[in-house]
Design a protein around this motif. Structure first.
Motif, short mmCIF file in Angstrom:
data_model
loop_
_atom_site.label_atom_id
_atom_site.label_comp_id
_atom_site.label_asym_id
_atom_site.label_seq_id
_atom_site.Cartn_x
_atom_site.Cartn_y
_atom_site.Cartn_z
N UNK A 282 0.82 -1.21 0.00
CA UNK A 282 0.00 0.00 0.00
C UNK A 282 0.85 1.27 0.00
N UNK A 283 1.96 1.22 0.74
CA UNK A 283 2.72 2.44 0.97
C UNK A 283 3.66 2.81 -0.17
N UNK A 284 4.24 1.82 -0.84
CA UNK A 284 5.17 2.16 -1.91
C UNK A 284 4.49 2.86 -3.08
N UNK B 91 11.27 4.43 0.12
CA UNK B 91 11.89 3.48 -0.82
C UNK B 91 11.53 3.83 -2.28
N UNK B 92 10.25 4.01 -2.56
CA UNK B 92 9.86 4.38 -3.94
C UNK B 92 10.47 5.72 -4.36
N UNK C 135 7.31 -2.05 -7.28
CA UNK C 135 7.47 -2.53 -5.91
C UNK C 135 6.21 -3.20 -5.38
N UNK C 136 5.06 -2.84 -5.89
CA UNK C 136 3.84 -3.56 -5.50
C UNK C 136 3.95 -5.03 -5.92
N UNK C 137 4.43 -5.26 -7.15
CA UNK C 137 4.60 -6.64 -7.63
C UNK C 137 5.61 -7.40 -6.78
N UNK C 138 6.76 -6.77 -6.54
CA UNK C 138 7.80 -7.47 -5.78
C UNK C 138 7.37 -7.70 -4.33
#
Length: 518
Positions: free
Chosen positions: A57-59, A208-209, A452-455
């Protein structure tokens, strides 16, 4: 058209501190959860998945928020500054919660102490337990109390001091069962530990993003694979530094399985803060972004691709399908890779009887050597072909590692970890640029969030699922599990048709040079 390596290295300090943190986190938190709180691999995997649940959710959220940020320091820098400061302080705080739990199991915390072994035997002798290999046993049926108290963590074989398999098979599981009982009787320490863990993870997720999106912000599209190689090289350097510190602190040694991590965590936090300082002193984000736009205009590269009506161009049907297959591939290879990274410190201690710090250094060093050549190769043969080669290598490395044990030749084991490092560098350098290649400059943070959602979706599932299988089938299931998922990523990557770098249009003298060459 040349990559500004100095600028890219400066931007890479943000990724350096991120990777330094995650290397320490992935290595030590599973050991704390299993050795001190007595959690099973399944429950440990659930806790290890928390950061990935938050990241889902956060990235994307903070990637998109940073796209719209208009700070004088730039779109990404404020997130990196605040997130790092909070995370570093909270990470040190984790060690105090860890020390509190250590005090709850103080009667059994002295490794090789016969009195501690006697307490474990008296408490756990009649319970059904499992060895790391999945064999069921009852202590009272295996040993008398005196025999059990005589077990030591290390023995001498052929003139060498090695880990005693009886210790990892019969003392460690019984001590963990004792620790879990202590946790159940006084859960407040675990609650406090998880609360602090959440503070750390939320802090890391906020930047991170933005940190990763900063690279494409300041780099022209055709150069992003090379730039991503430099960024990943910086990250690997952070990881290697932490692994070297792990060797200095002997975090993988059986004798230190119940050590206090306060000094170690403080050093890691110090490294993060020094890297942040280097970043803040050398990165002038607004200036770097403006320079990138001028360079893009010079070479005819449009960061904000638009339709004939002047509207921002969306993805075509084919690009959407490719994006979906790229993201599916990312999910699959992270299912395999993260299962290993989140469980390897436990696996190495109990199955291989090796220093996980050293073997991971081998992998990181191989990756560092590979990053720049891989970026150059991708610019020549294409990102997709390069990634497919990396997937084949990673599948082979995990497949061969599945057959290794504590008796396997050390040279062969090191070769497999080196191959895994090269393979991961090959995949990692090119997958992120393939995702952001399809977006416009104003959407880089958003597409970074997609990546990053996928990872992170994979990293939510895989520590829990792999931990469950390890509890049921034994720890040796880890590498076959990883090899299968990485192999599946090869299939999905075959369907990707977009995301390779597009050659830049040449102008002026460069165009005339090409005409002369013809």
């Amino acid at each position: 058209m040349k990559l500004n390596y100095k600028r890219t290295v400066c931007v890479g300090f943000a990724f350096f501190l991120i990777c330094a943190f995650w290397q320490a986190y992935d290595n030590t938190i599973p050991l704390i959860l299993t050795n001190k709180f007595g959690m099973s691999q399944t429950w440990s995997g659930l806790i290890m998945a928390l950061d990935n649940v938050l990241a889902l959710f956060m990235l994307p959220l903070f990637g998109a928020i940073s796209d719209r940020c208009r700070s004088p320091r730039g779109r990404r820098t404020p997130f990196i500054l605040i997130g790092t400061l909070v995370a570093a302080v909270a990470f040190v705080g984790l060690s105090f919660a860890d020390n509190a739990q250590l005090s709850h199991i103080s009667r059994v915390s002295a490794v090789d102490d016969p009195a501690a072994l006697a307490v474990i035997y008296d408490t756990e002798s009649d319970k059904a337990l499992l060895t790391p290999g999945g064999e069921s046993f009852v202590l009272s049926e295996k040993f008398t109390s005196d025999q059990y108290q005589a077990i030591r963590s290390q023995i001498t074989e052929n003139g060498k001091t090695v880990t005693n398999p009886d210790y990892t098979d019969y003392v460690v599981p019984a001590r963990q069962a004792y620790a879990w009982q202590a946790t159940a009787e006084s859960p407040s320490t675990l609650v406090f530990f998880i609360v602090l863990l959440l503070v750390v993870l939320v802090s890391m997720a906020t930047f991170r993003s933005p940190a990763v999106a900063l690279m494409p912000d300041v780099t022209m599209k055709p150069l992003r694979s090379k730039a991503n190689a430099v960024i990943n090289l910086m990250g690997s350097a952070g990881g290697i530094l932490v692994l070297a510190l792990g060797m200095v602190f002997a975090t993988s040694a059986v004798r230190n399985s119940l050590m206090s991590y306060t000094v170690y965590f403080a050093v890691i936090a110090g490294i993060m803060l020094l890297a942040l300082l280097a970043f803040m002193l050398t990165v002038r984000e607004p200036q770097f972004v403006e320079e990138m736009h001028r360079e893009s205009a010079k070479y005819g590269i449009d960061e904000e691709e638009k339709t004939e009506n002047g509207e921002k161009r969306g993805l075509s049907k084919g690009e959407k399908m490719s994006l979906g297959f790229i993201l599916a591939s990312i999910v699959l290879w992270f299912m395999g890779y993260n299962a290993v990274t989140s469980k390897y410190s436990v696996y190495a201690s109990n199955i291989l009887h090796k220093d996980y710090n050293f073997t991971l250094i081998i992998a990181q060093a191989a990756a560092i050597v590979s990053y720049l050549p891989v970026g150059i190769i991708a610019s020549k043969v294409g990102r997709k072909k390069t990634i497919l080669a990396g997937v084949v290598m990673l599948t082979a490395a995990f497949g061969i590692a599945a057959f290794m044990s504590s008796d396997s030749p050390t040279v062969l084991m090191n070769c497999m970890f080196a191959l895994a490092g090269i393979a991961w560098a090959t995949i990692n350098v090119n997958s992120f640029p393939m995702v952001v290649e399809m977006c416009s400059g104003s959407d880089v943070g958003k597409y970074t969030g997609f990546y990053y959602t996928a990872s992170m979706a994979a990293q939510v599932v895989t520590p829990i699922f792999s931990g469950f299988l390890m509890d049921k089938l034994g720890m040796t299931v880890l590498f076959p599990y990883a090899a299968v998922f990485v192999a599946l990523a090869f299939v999905t990557m075959l369907f990707v048709k977009h995301g390779d770098s597009r050659p830049a249009a040449k102008k002026g003298v460069e165009a005339l040079e090409d005409m002369d060459a013809d």
